[in-house]
Design a protein around this motif. Structure first.
Motif, short mmCIF file in Angstrom:
data_model
loop_
_atom_site.label_atom_id
_atom_site.label_comp_id
_atom_site.label_asym_id
_atom_site.label_seq_id
_atom_site.Cartn_x
_atom_site.Cartn_y
_atom_site.Cartn_z
N ILE A 181 43.73 -61.61 4.89
CA ILE A 181 43.62 -62.88 5.62
C ILE A 181 42.85 -62.63 6.92
N TRP A 182 41.80 -63.39 7.12
CA TRP A 182 40.97 -63.26 8.32
C TRP A 182 41.01 -64.55 9.13
N GLU A 183 40.89 -64.38 10.43
CA GLU A 183 40.84 -65.51 11.35
C GLU A 183 39.48 -65.53 12.03
N GLU A 213 46.18 -57.37 6.76
CA GLU A 213 45.35 -56.43 6.00
C GLU A 213 45.73 -56.43 4.52
N LYS A 214 47.01 -56.53 4.19
CA LYS A 214 47.44 -56.47 2.80
C LYS A 214 46.98 -57.69 2.02
N ILE A 273 39.40 -47.19 17.35
CA ILE A 273 39.47 -46.96 15.91
C ILE A 273 40.92 -47.11 15.44
N LEU A 274 41.14 -47.99 14.48
CA LEU A 274 42.46 -48.11 13.88
C LEU A 274 42.77 -46.85 13.08
N ALA A 275 44.04 -46.50 13.00
CA ALA A 275 44.42 -45.29 12.27
C ALA A 275 43.92 -45.31 10.84
N SER A 276 43.90 -46.49 10.22
CA SER A 276 43.45 -46.60 8.83
C SER A 276 41.95 -46.37 8.68
N GLN A 277 41.20 -46.44 9.79
CA GLN A 277 39.75 -46.26 9.74
C GLN A 277 39.32 -44.84 10.10
N THR A 313 37.29 -60.77 1.86
CA THR A 313 37.10 -59.34 2.08
C THR A 313 36.44 -59.11 3.43
N GLU A 314 36.27 -57.83 3.80
CA GLU A 314 35.57 -57.51 5.04
C GLU A 314 34.12 -57.99 4.97
N VAL A 315 33.53 -57.93 3.78
CA VAL A 315 32.16 -58.44 3.59
C VAL A 315 32.13 -59.93 3.86
N GLY A 316 33.15 -60.65 3.35
CA GLY A 316 33.23 -62.08 3.60
C GLY A 316 33.40 -62.40 5.07
#
Length: 296
Positions: free
Chosen positions: A46-48, A42-43, A258-262, A13-16
């Protein structure tokens, strides 16, 4: 000597992801290595996570990089990539064409012949600081800056996270007012000052290295009629109360990175801090948001 990038991929997650960055910062924060985390899917969450180092340092750094993360993220996969020794400034300029945003024309030194008599030309070469005008966030800010400066009286301005200095330069090109331009990176501040000198507006801009709003520079210049911050959504949300506290009654705020989703998270944070949303500009999946503050 070629540079090496070591990348870790993990489903979290974003917290992770914030935890990963925290662990890397703890392990390498006192050393001269660039570290970063990026969401690449995002779906699937997966983070790098990446660390950049010289090839000669791999034997020392890679085991420490893996060790600082393996306990909390044992399922992560790791890759390495050698980045060839290329003149990236020259390489990046090969594909950069002049960018128009309203009357502003942002161009490299290789395209001076493209400037027309009516243009507000800003010459920025790709370099060590973010912001050549080619990113949707920078172009969106330029478009709103032109509208704001044309429509209301601006006496002073702040460019928070100035990067290459392109937005501070744009304000100064339109109106001869004092501009404070700050960045947490001293290299960016030096590059921005050089860019302002190249564009013959260095006299009107006070460039400062300043982490957050703790620097005395803000107190010396505030309150601001115009604040521009092209950073990222998360820090923008976190600093909303402080940013608004430095804004003059009737002042204008232009936010991007800012991404559109944010978008709605940022609008909610600044609405809660007392600003009114005027409009949003969309460019290539990114948004630039325009707020105003009532005179009260």
């Amino acid at each position: 000597m070629p540079t090496l990038e070591i990348r870790l991929y993990v489903s979290t997650t974003e917290v992770g992801a914030n935890r990963i960055l925290e662990l890397m910062s703890f392990a390498f924060g006192e050393e001269d290595y660039a570290i970063a985390t990026t969401e690449i899917d995002e779906k699937a969450d997966i983070w790098e996570a990446s660390i950049y180092l010289m090839m000669a340092d791999e034997e020392d750094v890679r085991p420490r990089f893996e060790a600082c993360l393996e306990e909390e993220f044992p399922e992560a996969s790791i890759e390495r990539e050698v980045i060839p020794d290329i003149d990236w400034i020259a390489k990046s300029l090969e594909g950069l064409k002049p960018v128009r945003a309203g009357r502003f024309l942002v161009h490299g030194s290789h395209d001076r012949d493209k400037v027309q008599p009516h243009d507000l030309a800003i010459e920025i070469d790709a370099g060590q600081a973010f912001g050549t005008g080619h990113h949707g966030t920078t172009a969106g800010c330029l478009e709103v800056i032109e509208d704001v400066v044309r429509s209301r009286k601006i006496r002073n301005a702040l460019d928070l996270g100035t990067g290459s200095g392109v937005l501070a330069i744009a304000v100064r090109k339109m109106v001869r007012i004092p501009v404070l331009a700050t960045d947490i990176d001293p290299i960016a501040v030096r590059v921005a000052r050089e860019n302002a000198r190249r564009n013959q507006v260095v006299e009107g801009i006070d460039f400062r290295t300043a982490p957050g709003f703790h620097s005395t520079a803000f107190g010396q210049h505030a309150p601001f009629d115009l604040i521009i911050a092209n950073i990222l959504a998360r820090p923008l949300i976190k600093m909303a109360p402080q940013l608004v506290a430095h804004l003059a009654p009737g002042g204008t705020v232009i936010l991007s990175g800012i991404l559109a989703s944010q978008r709605w998270k940022v609008i909610a944070a600044y609405s809660s801090a007392g600003l009114s949303h005027v409009r949003t500009i969309w460019r290539n999946g990114w948004v630039t948001i325009h707020f105003t503050r009532g005179k009260g």
